[in-house]
Design an enzyme around this catalytic site. Structure first.
Site, PDB file in Angstrom:
ATOM      1  N   CYS A   2       0.983  -1.462  -0.073  1.00 32.24           N
ATOM      2  CA  CYS A   2      -0.065  -0.526  -0.054  1.00 32.24           C
ATOM      3  C   CYS A   2       1.077   1.277   0.111  1.00 32.24           C
ATOM      4  O   CYS A   2       1.749   1.301   0.429  1.00 32.24           O
ATOM      5  CB  CYS A   2      -1.259  -0.046   1.023  1.00 32.24           C
ATOM      6  SG  CYS A   2      -2.153  -1.488   1.685  1.00 32.24           S
ATOM      7  N   ARG A  27       1.600   1.645  -5.802  1.00 34.39           N
ATOM      8  CA  ARG A  27       1.836   0.552  -4.616  1.00 34.39           C
ATOM      9  C   ARG A  27       0.411   0.312  -4.206  1.00 34.39           C
ATOM     10  O   ARG A  27      -0.001  -1.218  -3.795  1.00 34.39           O
ATOM     11  CB  ARG A  27       2.174   1.402  -4.067  1.00 34.39           C
ATOM     12  CG  ARG A  27       3.369   1.918  -4.058  1.00 34.39           C
ATOM     13  CD  ARG A  27       4.241   2.882  -2.908  1.00 34.39           C
ATOM     14  NE  ARG A  27       4.170   1.958  -1.650  1.00 34.39           N
ATOM     15  CZ  ARG A  27       5.171   1.041  -1.243  1.00 34.39           C
ATOM     16  NH1 ARG A  27       6.512   1.721  -2.515  1.00 34.39           N
ATOM     17  NH2 ARG A  27       5.309   0.219  -0.143  1.00 34.39           N
ATOM     18  N   TRP A  75      -3.741  -1.727  -1.511  1.00 33.75           N
ATOM     19  CA  TRP A  75      -3.597  -3.069  -2.589  1.00 33.75           C
ATOM     20  C   TRP A  75      -4.368  -3.986  -1.151  1.00 33.75           C
ATOM     21  O   TRP A  75      -3.188  -4.157  -0.127  1.00 33.75           O
ATOM     22  CB  TRP A  75      -2.506  -3.140  -2.742  1.00 33.75           C
ATOM     23  CG  TRP A  75      -2.249  -4.313  -3.393  1.00 33.75           C
ATOM     24  CD1 TRP A  75      -1.623  -5.847  -2.693  1.00 33.75           C
ATOM     25  CD2 TRP A  75      -2.213  -4.672  -4.202  1.00 33.75           C
ATOM     26  NE1 TRP A  75      -1.343  -7.309  -3.854  1.00 33.75           N
ATOM     27  CE2 TRP A  75      -2.137  -5.641  -5.064  1.00 33.75           C
ATOM     28  CE3 TRP A  75      -2.916  -3.664  -6.023  1.00 33.75           C
ATOM     29  CZ2 TRP A  75      -2.183  -6.818  -6.512  1.00 33.75           C
ATOM     30  CZ3 TRP A  75      -3.406  -4.249  -6.912  1.00 33.75           C
ATOM     31  CH2 TRP A  75      -2.449  -5.921  -7.184  1.00 33.75           C
ATOM     32  N   ASN A 101       1.200   0.764   5.852  1.00 33.66           N
ATOM     33  CA  ASN A 101       1.377  -0.685   4.626  1.00 33.66           C
ATOM     34  C   ASN A 101       2.302  -1.565   5.355  1.00 33.66           C
ATOM     35  O   ASN A 101       2.711  -1.500   6.360  1.00 33.66           O
ATOM     36  CB  ASN A 101       2.447   0.577   3.930  1.00 33.66           C
ATOM     37  CG  ASN A 101       3.390  -0.797   3.076  1.00 33.66           C
ATOM     38  OD1 ASN A 101       2.534  -1.314   2.803  1.00 33.66           O
ATOM     39  ND2 ASN A 101       4.517  -0.304   2.688  1.00 33.66           N
ATOM     40  N   GLY A 102       1.799  -3.136   5.474  1.00 34.51           N
ATOM     41  CA  GLY A 102       1.863  -4.365   5.551  1.00 34.51           C
ATOM     42  C   GLY A 102       1.063  -5.609   5.887  1.00 34.51           C
ATOM     43  O   GLY A 102       0.097  -5.296   5.483  1.00 34.51           O
ATOM     44  N   GLU A 481       8.420 -21.210 -19.179  1.00 39.22           N
ATOM     45  CA  GLU A 481       8.837 -19.434 -17.752  1.00 39.22           C
ATOM     46  C   GLU A 481       9.776 -18.931 -18.714  1.00 39.22           C
ATOM     47  O   GLU A 481       9.300 -17.405 -19.578  1.00 39.22           O
ATOM     48  CB  GLU A 481       8.334 -19.500 -16.931  1.00 39.22           C
ATOM     49  CG  GLU A 481       8.172 -18.307 -15.981  1.00 39.22           C
ATOM     50  CD  GLU A 481       7.017 -17.839 -16.728  1.00 39.22           C
ATOM     51  OE1 GLU A 481       6.284 -17.958 -17.589  1.00 39.22           O
ATOM     52  OE2 GLU A 481       7.139 -16.475 -16.268  1.00 39.22           O
ATOM     53  N   LYS A 485       9.226 -14.898 -21.090  1.00 39.76           N
ATOM     54  CA  LYS A 485       9.640 -14.095 -20.827  1.00 39.76           C
ATOM     55  C   LYS A 485      10.716 -13.493 -21.623  1.00 39.76           C
ATOM     56  O   LYS A 485      11.075 -11.957 -21.897  1.00 39.76           O
ATOM     57  CB  LYS A 485      10.644 -14.108 -19.105  1.00 39.76           C
ATOM     58  CG  LYS A 485      10.136 -14.246 -18.146  1.00 39.76           C
ATOM     59  CD  LYS A 485       9.502 -13.297 -17.702  1.00 39.76           C
ATOM     60  CE  LYS A 485       7.997 -13.197 -18.345  1.00 39.76           C
ATOM     61  NZ  LYS A 485       7.024 -13.974 -17.721  1.00 39.76           N
ATOM     62  N   GLU A 488       8.828 -12.059 -24.901  1.00 46.13           N
ATOM     63  CA  GLU A 488       7.294 -11.532 -24.522  1.00 46.13           C
ATOM     64  C   GLU A 488       8.244 -10.040 -24.898  1.00 46.13           C
ATOM     65  O   GLU A 488       7.585  -9.185 -25.450  1.00 46.13           O
ATOM     66  CB  GLU A 488       6.666 -11.451 -23.717  1.00 46.13           C
ATOM     67  CG  GLU A 488       7.285 -11.576 -23.317  1.00 46.13           C
ATOM     68  CD  GLU A 488       5.896 -11.530 -21.938  1.00 46.13           C
ATOM     69  OE1 GLU A 488       5.156 -11.367 -21.626  1.00 46.13           O
ATOM     70  OE2 GLU A 488       6.731 -12.268 -20.745  1.00 46.13           O
ATOM     71  N   HIS A 504      14.195 -35.028 -31.855  1.00 44.87           N
ATOM     72  CA  HIS A 504      11.968 -35.543 -32.388  1.00 44.87           C
ATOM     73  C   HIS A 504      12.143 -34.581 -33.300  1.00 44.87           C
ATOM     74  O   HIS A 504      10.646 -34.854 -34.076  1.00 44.87           O
ATOM     75  CB  HIS A 504      11.003 -35.729 -31.961  1.00 44.87           C
ATOM     76  CG  HIS A 504      11.400 -37.020 -30.907  1.00 44.87           C
ATOM     77  ND1 HIS A 504      11.943 -38.995 -30.949  1.00 44.87           N
ATOM     78  CD2 HIS A 504      11.658 -37.379 -29.487  1.00 44.87           C
ATOM     79  CE1 HIS A 504      11.569 -39.197 -30.220  1.00 44.87           C
ATOM     80  NE2 HIS A 504      11.878 -38.077 -29.428  1.00 44.87           N
ATOM     81  N   LYS A 603      -1.445  -5.645 -19.798  1.00 42.76           N
ATOM     82  CA  LYS A 603      -1.644  -6.812 -18.306  1.00 42.76           C
ATOM     83  C   LYS A 603      -2.891  -7.251 -17.663  1.00 42.76           C
ATOM     84  O   LYS A 603      -2.796  -8.245 -17.207  1.00 42.76           O
ATOM     85  CB  LYS A 603      -1.374  -5.235 -17.156  1.00 42.76           C
ATOM     86  CG  LYS A 603      -1.101  -6.250 -15.851  1.00 42.76           C
ATOM     87  CD  LYS A 603       0.543  -6.825 -15.860  1.00 42.76           C
ATOM     88  CE  LYS A 603       0.922  -7.598 -14.155  1.00 42.76           C
ATOM     89  NZ  LYS A 603       1.852  -8.375 -14.783  1.00 42.76           N
TER      90      LYS A 603
HETATM   91  O1  M6R Z   1      -3.893 -12.573 -14.349  1.00 42.68           O
HETATM   92  P1  M6R Z   1      -3.459 -13.300 -15.064  1.00 42.68           P
HETATM   93  O2  M6R Z   1      -1.928 -14.392 -14.844  1.00 42.68           O
HETATM   94  O3  M6R Z   1      -4.734 -14.320 -15.315  1.00 42.68           O
HETATM   95  O4  M6R Z   1      -2.858 -13.559 -16.647  1.00 42.68           O
HETATM   96  C1  M6R Z   1      -2.429 -14.647 -17.274  1.00 42.68           C
HETATM   97  C2  M6R Z   1      -1.697 -14.578 -19.021  1.00 42.68           C
HETATM   98  O5  M6R Z   1      -2.023 -13.291 -19.070  1.00 42.68           O
HETATM   99  C3  M6R Z   1      -0.047 -13.277 -18.080  1.00 42.68           C
HETATM  100  O6  M6R Z   1       0.354 -14.663 -17.147  1.00 42.68           O
HETATM  101  C4  M6R Z   1       0.980 -13.117 -19.096  1.00 42.68           C
HETATM  102  O7  M6R Z   1       1.334 -14.839 -20.003  1.00 42.68           O
HETATM  103  C5  M6R Z   1       1.869 -12.449 -18.647  1.00 42.68           C
HETATM  104  N1  M6R Z   1       1.649 -11.327 -18.052  1.00 42.68           N
HETATM  105  C6  M6R Z   1       3.270 -13.133 -19.084  1.00 42.68           C
HETATM  106  O8  M6R Z   1       4.209 -12.818 -18.710  1.00 42.68           O
END
Ligand code: M6R
Length: 608
Positions: A2, A27, A75, A101-102, A481, A485, A488, A504, A603
């Site tokens: 927060c 935050r 938050w 906050n905490g 993952e 990363k 993207e 394969h 996001k």
């Molecule tokens: O909010 P969510 O975790 O449901 O989002 C799912 C994906 O859109 C998300 O994990 C996306 O792949 C990441 N932003 C990638 O870094």
């Protein structure tokens, strides 16, 4: 996480507080509030939603009179976002107002004690106990009162307190949550972060653990809990405001990568009490858990990758069959789900349309649902039968890092909890695992301390066209993952393969100088992955090996090696993912990509 702001001085407090909160909105943005002393009483105005809602309610602060006040942007962790749960919280008589906050870990116990003395609680927050305790213990000396209260509190806090009894001061204190003090000729400030006060002053004191500060119009005094004055040097801030909002980091993504030890610790530590996993808020009984004949995990993107780790871990620790599916596939393929299935939906935002729809489809088919979500009160959290929150705090960068790490942590907690409740693992083994889980944050920190090694490696490869990731079992899940990363944010083509699968077909893409990142952290599979490393090296690949400190033998074969600390196999993903996140970040940064705002991506993906 927060945001806190406090002001005492010659100006009207409310506009100053709103301006500071606006700079801290990163935050927390599910509710906000201010408390201002108007010469007679403390006026509190708070509201669910973004800060703009609060600001409109009080006309940018003009409606509230008074030159001392505290403000908060929330938050949610304890209690959904709502007007009532928003801070500041008042004590029973309204004489004290508190922002926090905490996390107060023992708040339930403290709340029960206060309620037994007739004190009524209005909110579901952990913070409200502080407001009531301050009033309960106050006998005329606010310093004594704060020490008494804080000696009874377990957890983390940055607190700001104003009172009718001491109208010419703000009292503030911190432990494990950030708080700074700003000074100027026009008044003095507290804030969670520098940007909140940067357009008012650039002179700040950084408070250390358990330092208590008294802010008055004409100065500030800082003490330790033994009432000894603490002498500090003022720091003059010369960053620009934008950099400061990122805590001095260049991008939110690297800031969030660096926040992972704290985020994982928050997620894990509050759920382990006296050596046992305690999931206070879930209603599943041991009998219900035993009755499930299958667990299904549904998610998208990185959350799906976390779910892959979850599948391996849950199967290993609970011996129940676990299936995992992409939410966008699950919802359209008549999944075999019954009332004996536990469906786990994983989502940082809690708003992802595919995950929400898939979870509701599972419910329609009779499944019991449990969600792992970061945003409190989001749709997935609300609509699932149970929710376990990741306590990562707001994640701003579109590429997830700390939320992913906290999703892994929740899977560990959940698998250990099921094993504990169904007694499938003997006590000693369970204790060893719980103790090891508690060590993950410091091991992650030790990896972050070596980030320059990855930065150097990235400087050699940021111009590459194709990068492959290989690993087996849990290492494969981490490769998925790591590859996401990288691609993207850097827009470099990348694929992750189960190491045994490469030959394969895809091995035909390996040519002289192709970079392959090989993750080999599982003891019983180490030799197998090494055979695959040799296969790609024979075809000209350059290999970055990621392995445990004890596997120094990997260095003989690979071109570059990065060691992560030892841990139990199931926890290795929490460690091995860190160099991969750093690699993606540094490659993108060296390519000059707009890391926090990737092209084509949002996001929260609320469309199908
Ligand atoms: O909010 P969510 O975790 O449901 O989002 C799912 C994906 O859109 C998300 O994990 C996306 O792949 C990441 N932003 C990638 O870094």
């Amino acid at each position: 996480m927060c945001g806190i702001v406090g002001y005492i001085g010659n100006e009207q407090a409310a506009p100053v507080l709103l301006d500071g909160l606006a700079r801290l909105e990163y935050r927390g943005y599910d509710s906000a509030g201010v408390a201002v002393y108007d010469g007679k009483e403390i006026e509190v105005v708070k509201s669910k939603g973004k800060l703009a809602v609060l600001s409109d309610m009080i006309h940018g602060g003009k409606d509230i009179k008074g030159t001392v006040g505290i403000g908060h942007t929330r938050w949610a962790t304890h209690g959904a976002p709502s007007d009532t749960n928003a801070h500041p919280h008042l004590s029973q008589s309204g004489r004290f107002a508190v922002v926090h906050n905490g996390i107060i870990e023992n708040y339930l116990e403290l709340k029960q004690r206060l309620m037994s003395k007739g004190i009524e609680f209005l909110s579901e927050t952990d913070t409200e106990v502080i407001a009531h305790m301050v009033e309960y213990y106050y006998k005329g000396d606010i310093f004594d009162t704060m020490v008494k209260v804080l000696n009874r509190v377990e957890g983390s806090y940055a607190l700001g307190v104003i009172s009718v009894d001491n109208p010419d001061e703000i009292v503030a204190v911190r432990k494990d949550s950030p708080l700074i003090v700003g000074t100027s000729e026009n008044g003095n400030f507290i804030a969670s972060d520098v940007p909140a006060i940067l357009n008012k002053t650039r002179d700040v004191y950084y408070l250390e653990e358990k330092e208590i500060v008294f802010l008055r119009r004409d100065g500030v005094e800082i003490y330790n809990f033994d009432r000894e004055p603490v002498k500090k040097d003022l720091t003059h801030i010369d960053w620009d405001a934008d950099a400061a909002e990122k805590g001095g980091y260049e991008h939110f993504m690297i800031k969030e990568i660096m926040e992972q030890p704290k985020a994982i610790a928050n997620t894990v530590e509050s759920r382990i009490k006296n050596g046992r996993i305690v999931l206070d808020n879930i209603t599943l009984t041991a009998e219900q858990i035993k009755s499930f004949d299958k667990i299904y995990i549904i998610a998208c993107g990185s959350a799906y990758h976390a779910g892959m780790v979850g599948k391996y871990v849950l199967e290993q620790l609970t011996r129940k069959p676990v299936e995992i599916d992409l939410a966008s596939e699950f919802r359209y393929r008549s999944p075999i789900v019954t009332d004996k299935t536990l469906v786990i939906a994983v989502s940082q935002s809690g708003e992802t349309a595919d995950t929400l729809a898939a979870m509701n489809e599972a419910k329609r088919l009779g499944a019991r649902t449990l969600s792992i979500v970061n945003v409190v009160g989001s749709a997935i959290a609300k609509q699932s039968d149970d929710v376990i929150y990741t306590l990562a705090g707001p994640e701003i960068a579109v590429a997830t890092t700390k939320a992913y790490s906290c999703q892994l942590a929740v899977f560990y907690l959940l698998a250990l909890y099921i094993a504990q409740e169904t007694k499938i693992i003997d006590c000693d083994k369970l204790n060893d695992m719980i103790n090891e889980l508690l060590l993950i944050p410091e091991k992650v920190q030790s990896i972050l301390d070596k980030k320059e090694d990855i930065q150097y490696f990235a400087s050699r490869h940021f111009a590459d066209k194709d990068i492959f990731f290989i690993g087996r079992n849990l290492d494969y899940a981490v490769c998925l993952e790591g590859s996401l990363k990288l691609k993207e944010i850097s827009y470099i083509h990348s694929e992750a393969y189960a190491a045994g699968e490469l030959k394969h077909g895809t091995i035909s893409l390996i040519e002289d100088g192709t970079l392959v990142v090989a993750v080999a952290t599982i003891d019983r599979l180490f030799e197998k992955t090494m055979s695959n490393v040799v296969e790609v090296i024979t075809r000209g690949a350059t290999v970055l090996g990621v392995t445990k400190e004890t596997k120094t033998i990997m260095a003989d074969t690979c071109n570059f090696i990065f060691y992560v600390p030892e841990s139990i196999d199931i926890f290795m993903p929490s460690l091995s993912v860190i160099p991969l996140q750093l690699f993606g970040y540094y490659v993108a940064s060296m390519k000059g990509c707009d890391i926090d705002k990737k092209r084509n991506l949002a996001k929260s993906v609320t469309v199908e």
